[in-house]
Every structure is written in C-alpha cells, then in structure tokens.
Motif scaffolding. Structure first.
Motif, PDB file in Angstrom:
ATOM      1  N   LEU A  85       0.834  -1.205   0.000  1.00 58.79           N
ATOM      2  CA  LEU A  85       0.000   0.000   0.000  1.00 58.79           C
ATOM      3  C   LEU A  85       0.868   1.254   0.000  1.00 58.79           C
ATOM      4  CD1 LEU A  85      -3.244   0.797   1.776  1.00 58.79           C
ATOM      5  CD2 LEU A  85      -1.303   2.246   2.299  1.00 58.79           C
ATOM      6  N   LEU A  86       1.952   1.233   0.777  1.00 61.11           N
ATOM      7  CA  LEU A  86       2.833   2.397   0.860  1.00 61.11           C
ATOM      8  C   LEU A  86       3.569   2.636  -0.454  1.00 61.11           C
ATOM      9  CD1 LEU A  86       4.302   1.831   4.437  1.00 61.11           C
ATOM     10  CD2 LEU A  86       2.671   3.602   3.751  1.00 61.11           C
ATOM     11  N   ARG A  87       4.099   1.592  -1.055  1.00 59.28           N
ATOM     12  CA  ARG A  87       4.847   1.781  -2.296  1.00 59.28           C
ATOM     13  C   ARG A  87       3.919   2.185  -3.448  1.00 59.28           C
ATOM     14  NH1 ARG A  87       4.452  -1.917  -6.192  1.00 59.28           N
ATOM     15  NH2 ARG A  87       3.610  -3.982  -5.691  1.00 59.28           N
ATOM     16  N   ARG A  88       2.681   1.708  -3.407  1.00 61.87           N
ATOM     17  CA  ARG A  88       1.728   2.101  -4.449  1.00 61.87           C
ATOM     18  C   ARG A  88       1.252   3.535  -4.258  1.00 61.87           C
ATOM     19  NH1 ARG A  88      -1.473  -3.615  -3.906  1.00 61.87           N
ATOM     20  NH2 ARG A  88      -0.439  -4.716  -5.635  1.00 61.87           N
ATOM     21  N   ASN A  89       1.303   4.001  -3.025  1.00 63.72           N
ATOM     22  CA  ASN A  89       0.905   5.376  -2.697  1.00 63.72           C
ATOM     23  C   ASN A  89      -0.595   5.603  -2.870  1.00 63.72           C
ATOM     24  OD1 ASN A  89       1.677   7.952  -1.745  1.00 63.72           O
ATOM     25  ND2 ASN A  89       1.618   8.787  -3.812  1.00 63.72           N
ATOM     26  N   LEU A  90      -1.372   4.731  -2.251  1.00 67.15           N
ATOM     27  CA  LEU A  90      -2.822   4.920  -2.220  1.00 67.15           C
ATOM     28  C   LEU A  90      -3.148   6.143  -1.375  1.00 67.15           C
ATOM     29  CD1 LEU A  90      -5.463   3.188  -3.049  1.00 67.15           C
ATOM     30  CD2 LEU A  90      -5.567   2.709  -0.595  1.00 67.15           C
ATOM     31  N   ASP A  91      -4.079   6.953  -1.821  1.00 66.52           N
ATOM     32  CA  ASP A  91      -4.436   8.169  -1.084  1.00 66.52           C
ATOM     33  C   ASP A  91      -5.281   7.803   0.136  1.00 66.52           C
ATOM     34  OD1 ASP A  91      -4.710  10.806  -0.372  1.00 66.52           O
ATOM     35  OD2 ASP A  91      -6.404  11.172  -1.723  1.00 66.52           O
ATOM     36  N   CYS A  92      -4.634   7.720   1.293  1.00 73.20           N
ATOM     37  CA  CYS A  92      -5.317   7.362   2.538  1.00 73.20           C
ATOM     38  C   CYS A  92      -4.425   7.755   3.702  1.00 73.20           C
ATOM     39  CB  CYS A  92      -5.625   5.856   2.592  1.00 73.20           C
ATOM     40  SG  CYS A  92      -4.136   4.822   2.602  1.00 73.20           S
ATOM     41  N   GLN A  93      -4.975   7.668   4.899  1.00 73.86           N
ATOM     42  CA  GLN A  93      -4.214   7.923   6.124  1.00 73.86           C
ATOM     43  C   GLN A  93      -4.088   6.616   6.899  1.00 73.86           C
ATOM     44  OE1 GLN A  93      -5.716  10.887   4.176  1.00 73.86           O
ATOM     45  NE2 GLN A  93      -7.263  10.106   5.598  1.00 73.86           N
ATOM     46  N   ILE A  94      -2.860   6.229   7.241  1.00 74.71           N
ATOM     47  CA  ILE A  94      -2.608   5.015   8.023  1.00 74.71           C
ATOM     48  C   ILE A  94      -2.179   5.428   9.423  1.00 74.71           C
ATOM     49  CG2 ILE A  94      -1.359   2.827   8.150  1.00 74.71           C
ATOM     50  CD1 ILE A  94      -0.938   4.591   4.966  1.00 74.71           C
ATOM     51  N   LEU A  95      -2.989   5.133  10.415  1.00 70.02           N
ATOM     52  CA  LEU A  95      -2.649   5.425  11.808  1.00 70.02           C
ATOM     53  C   LEU A  95      -2.246   4.121  12.478  1.00 70.02           C
ATOM     54  CD1 LEU A  95      -5.542   7.867  12.842  1.00 70.02           C
ATOM     55  CD2 LEU A  95      -3.452   8.324  11.506  1.00 70.02           C
ATOM     56  N   LEU A  96      -0.949   3.986  12.759  1.00 71.13           N
ATOM     57  CA  LEU A  96      -0.443   2.766  13.387  1.00 71.13           C
ATOM     58  C   LEU A  96      -0.242   3.025  14.875  1.00 71.13           C
ATOM     59  CD1 LEU A  96       2.206   0.308  12.063  1.00 71.13           C
ATOM     60  CD2 LEU A  96       2.326   1.107  14.419  1.00 71.13           C
ATOM     61  N   PHE A  97      -1.053   2.370  15.703  1.00 72.21           N
ATOM     62  CA  PHE A  97      -0.942   2.491  17.154  1.00 72.21           C
ATOM     63  C   PHE A  97       0.168   1.539  17.607  1.00 72.21           C
ATOM     64  CE2 PHE A  97      -5.711   3.620  18.004  1.00 72.21           C
ATOM     65  CZ  PHE A  97      -5.704   4.469  16.902  1.00 72.21           C
ATOM     66  N   ASN A  98       1.247   2.088  18.105  1.00 70.50           N
ATOM     67  CA  ASN A  98       2.383   1.261  18.511  1.00 70.50           C
ATOM     68  C   ASN A  98       2.515   1.240  20.030  1.00 70.50           C
ATOM     69  OD1 ASN A  98       4.756  -0.159  18.738  1.00 70.50           O
ATOM     70  ND2 ASN A  98       6.072   1.467  17.962  1.00 70.50           N
ATOM     71  N   ASN A  99       2.201   0.088  20.620  1.00 69.62           N
ATOM     72  CA  ASN A  99       2.429  -0.067  22.064  1.00 69.62           C
ATOM     73  C   ASN A  99       3.488  -1.134  22.362  1.00 69.62           C
ATOM     74  OD1 ASN A  99       1.012  -2.450  21.603  1.00 69.62           O
ATOM     75  ND2 ASN A  99      -0.905  -1.661  22.444  1.00 69.62           N
ATOM     76  N   GLU A 100       4.136  -1.617  21.297  1.00 72.06           N
ATOM     77  CA  GLU A 100       5.234  -2.575  21.404  1.00 72.06           C
ATOM     78  C   GLU A 100       4.833  -3.868  22.110  1.00 72.06           C
ATOM     79  OE1 GLU A 100       8.877  -0.887  22.848  1.00 72.06           O
ATOM     80  OE2 GLU A 100       8.941   0.664  21.297  1.00 72.06           O
ATOM     81  N   ILE A 101       3.572  -4.279  21.930  1.00 70.76           N
ATOM     82  CA  ILE A 101       3.108  -5.508  22.577  1.00 70.76           C
ATOM     83  C   ILE A 101       1.826  -5.956  21.882  1.00 70.76           C
ATOM     84  CG2 ILE A 101       1.503  -4.663  24.343  1.00 70.76           C
ATOM     85  CD1 ILE A 101       4.438  -7.012  25.096  1.00 70.76           C
ATOM     86  N   TYR A 102       1.498  -7.244  21.987  1.00 69.86           N
ATOM     87  CA  TYR A 102       0.185  -7.725  21.556  1.00 69.86           C
ATOM     88  C   TYR A 102      -0.754  -7.593  22.745  1.00 69.86           C
ATOM     89  CZ  TYR A 102       1.516  -9.807  17.049  1.00 69.86           C
ATOM     90  OH  TYR A 102       1.917 -10.006  15.754  1.00 69.86           O
ATOM     91  N   GLY A 103      -1.627  -6.605  22.716  1.00 71.64           N
ATOM     92  CA  GLY A 103      -2.513  -6.376  23.849  1.00 71.64           C
ATOM     93  C   GLY A 103      -3.745  -7.256  23.838  1.00 71.64           C
TER      94      GLY A 103
END
Length: 340
Positions: A111-129
């Motif tokens: 998705l990033l390399r294709r450059n689709l017009d969107c917003q990606i919000l990645l919540f990073n808590n460094e764990i599988y909650g």
C-alpha cells in the motif's frame, strides 16, 4: 450533509460503549480524531475507517462514519479496493504494530509503495494487547512476555523506518496524549497519497510506561517536535541537532541564549529523505525522539494512475458486456433428447 452545517466532535461519536482497558491510550487517540474531523471539513457520509484485528481495530465502531472491521493484517488490501471503487471517499486505516507489521507487513508495504491516497494510523504499544501480552514485531530486545519468558531476542521493527523503506512519501510520529496529535493528523490528511503516522500508544496493562523515557512529564525535554522551516530545537530550546558532514550523521549541540544559528542547528526540510532517515534512526538516550512530520514529499497516487489508465483504455469504445462475453471461440451445448 448541508454545507452550512458546522459539525462538532460529537457528530463523529457513535452511541456504542467505548470498550478499552481503563487508562488505555486508545481513548486519547479516539478523542483526538473525533475533534479533528470537523476541522478537516470531513463529511461522515464520505468518510470510512477500516481496521484489521487488535485493540485499536475496534476504532470503526466508535466513529459515526462508514467503517469496516476486517481480518488480521488485511486492512490495507480492503482499503485499496474501497478507494479504487470510490476514489472520492476519505479513507483512514486504523492498525496496530502487530496487525500492520506482522501478518499484515506484506499488505502494508505494498500500500505504501503504491501510494494509495489514505491515512494510516499505526498504534504502537510494542506488545500484543488483545491476545494478552505476547511480544510483537516492535517489542524491544529483552522484552519478557508469555511467548518470550526469558526475554525476546528479536531485533524490533522500527515502523517509520519500515514505512520510509517501503516508499512512503509521508511519515510522521506522534504521542497518544499529546496536544500536537491533531496537528499531525491534519498534516497527514492534507498530504495527497499514503500518509503513515506512527502513534506511540501506552498499554497500561501489558507494557505500561514503555515510552516514559520521552513521554513522561519529567522527560518531555527529550521530545523534538519537527516543523517545516524551523530549527530542530528541543529541551526548551537549549539543545538542537546539527549535521556532522564528515561522519554524515546528526549530533546534539548546546544552544546558548537562543542563538541556534551560531550553534549550527539545522532547519527542518520535510522533503529531505536522507535527513528523514537520520531522524528516524536516532537512538533514544543520547538523542531526542523525533516527532511530528518527519518526511513529506508527494507524488502521484495509485488510484489516480489506475483511473487514468482505465479511461485511456476505454476511450472511443462502447461498453458491450454481451459482445465481450461472446468474444473469441464460442459453442452451444444442446440438450440430448431423453431416451424412452
């Protein structure tokens, strides 16, 4: 939506009970997004939130917009289909470090390399909650968890480095409870293309205070909030970053009496990809945490190229489904008469 109607954050909140652990950073992110939507002039009927699997992926239930809670790691694939089918939609992807970078790593990269017009919000808590605290792709070496009782030996993924290496044209970082989060969201939305935003999100149950070295109040001086055209200053302007041209890396310098020019502090240029790499890779401890918009250099989007290609291929042709189905070699199967 009536163009004269001024929406508020409440207009983007559903009647569903928000169900995360008390104190979870997801609450702050949700509120920030809901407050930001009216400022963007967002139309709920033309906005869609798409998520995968994880604590963060409950997000679409709480946004009074269209939403799609998909399967583990596949939110980017679904989002691509949504945007190609209706390019006028404002597409937001909500994901976590495990969802996006483990089973979904392949989909996120493309998705990033294709450059689709969107917003990606990645919540990073460094764990599988959601699955009770196993180590994730972003967990640090030595992280003890049910799946790594003696400590993780994996070298963690750095989400922004991953995004930049995958060809992302917009890369940013923010903190769940920061007052600057809405500004980062607005910048991501203004970018035409795939906008990747890593949000440091505290998991109070399984990984509490993992980001405290730069998020705790007493450590706020270790935050470097980047702004285009402004010097890279932190710790109340007493320190800054300069470019060591011999070593080809960044270094911290002291700034006396606000004279950052004499100290050699560099000005942030979001289009400088080389410096963006350096900012992302700065080790915590001896350097501050780079936050805000780190890299922003637009290029044509994936869906615009696909639509243009389709229009060119269809130019001067009449749509005839029957002719298309009948094209080439065809035959008719006749029913044999029933024997007596």
């Amino acid at each position: 939506m009536n163009d004269m109607t001024k929406l508020t954050a409440k207009d983007f909140a559903t009647d569903q009970e928000v169900r995360w652990c008390p104190g979870c950073g997801d609450y702050a992110i949700l509120k920030a997004v809901q407050r930001t939507m009216p400022d963007l002039g967002a139309d709920p009927s033309r906005t869609v939130f798409i998520s995968g699997i994880g604590c963060s992926s409950r997000f679409p239930y709480y946004m009074e917009t269209y939403g799609f809670h998909t399967i583990h790691g596949r939110a980017p694939a679904i989002a691509t289909g949504v945007k190609l089918a209706n390019p006028d939609l404002d597409v937001w992807i909500i994901t976590g470090d495990g969802d996006a970078l483990s089973i979904g790593g392949n989909h996120t990269m493309h998705l990033l390399r294709r450059n689709l017009d969107c917003q990606i919000l990645l919540f990073n808590n460094e764990i599988y909650g959601l699955t009770k605290g196993q180590y994730s792709p972003t967990s640090r070496v030595g992280t003890r968890s049910p799946s790594t009782p003696f400590g993780s030996v994996d070298r963690p993924v750095r989400p922004c480095a991953y995004a930049l290496g995958s060809g992302a044209r917009f890369v940013a970082r923010a903190i769940d409870v920061s007052k600057y989060l809405p500004d980062v969201l607005k910048a991501a939305h203004a970018h035409k293309g795939a906008a990747f935003v890593e949000i440091f999100q505290n998991c109070i149950v399984y990984n509490d205070d993992v980001f405290a070295p730069f998020t705790a109040k007493e450590n706020s001086g270790r935050q470097l909030w980047l702004k285009a055209g402004e010097p890279m200053l932190f710790d109340n302007g007493s320190k800054g970053l300069t470019l060591d041209r011999e070593a080809l890396n960044l270094k911290v310098v002291e700034v006396a009496d606000g004279d950052w020019q004499s100290a050699g502090v560099i000005v942030h240029d979001p289009a400088n990809k080389a410096v963006a790499h350096m900012l992302i890779d700065m080790p915590i401890g001896s350097f501050p945490m780079a936050l805000g918009v780190i890299y922003d250099d637009p290029r044509p989007t994936f869906e615009s190229a696909v639509l243009a290609q389709n229009e060119e291929a269809a130019a001067g042709k009449n749509a005839d489904l029957q002719a298309l189905v009948s094209k080439g070699q065809t035959w008719e199967v006749e029913k044999e008469p029933r024997k007596a």
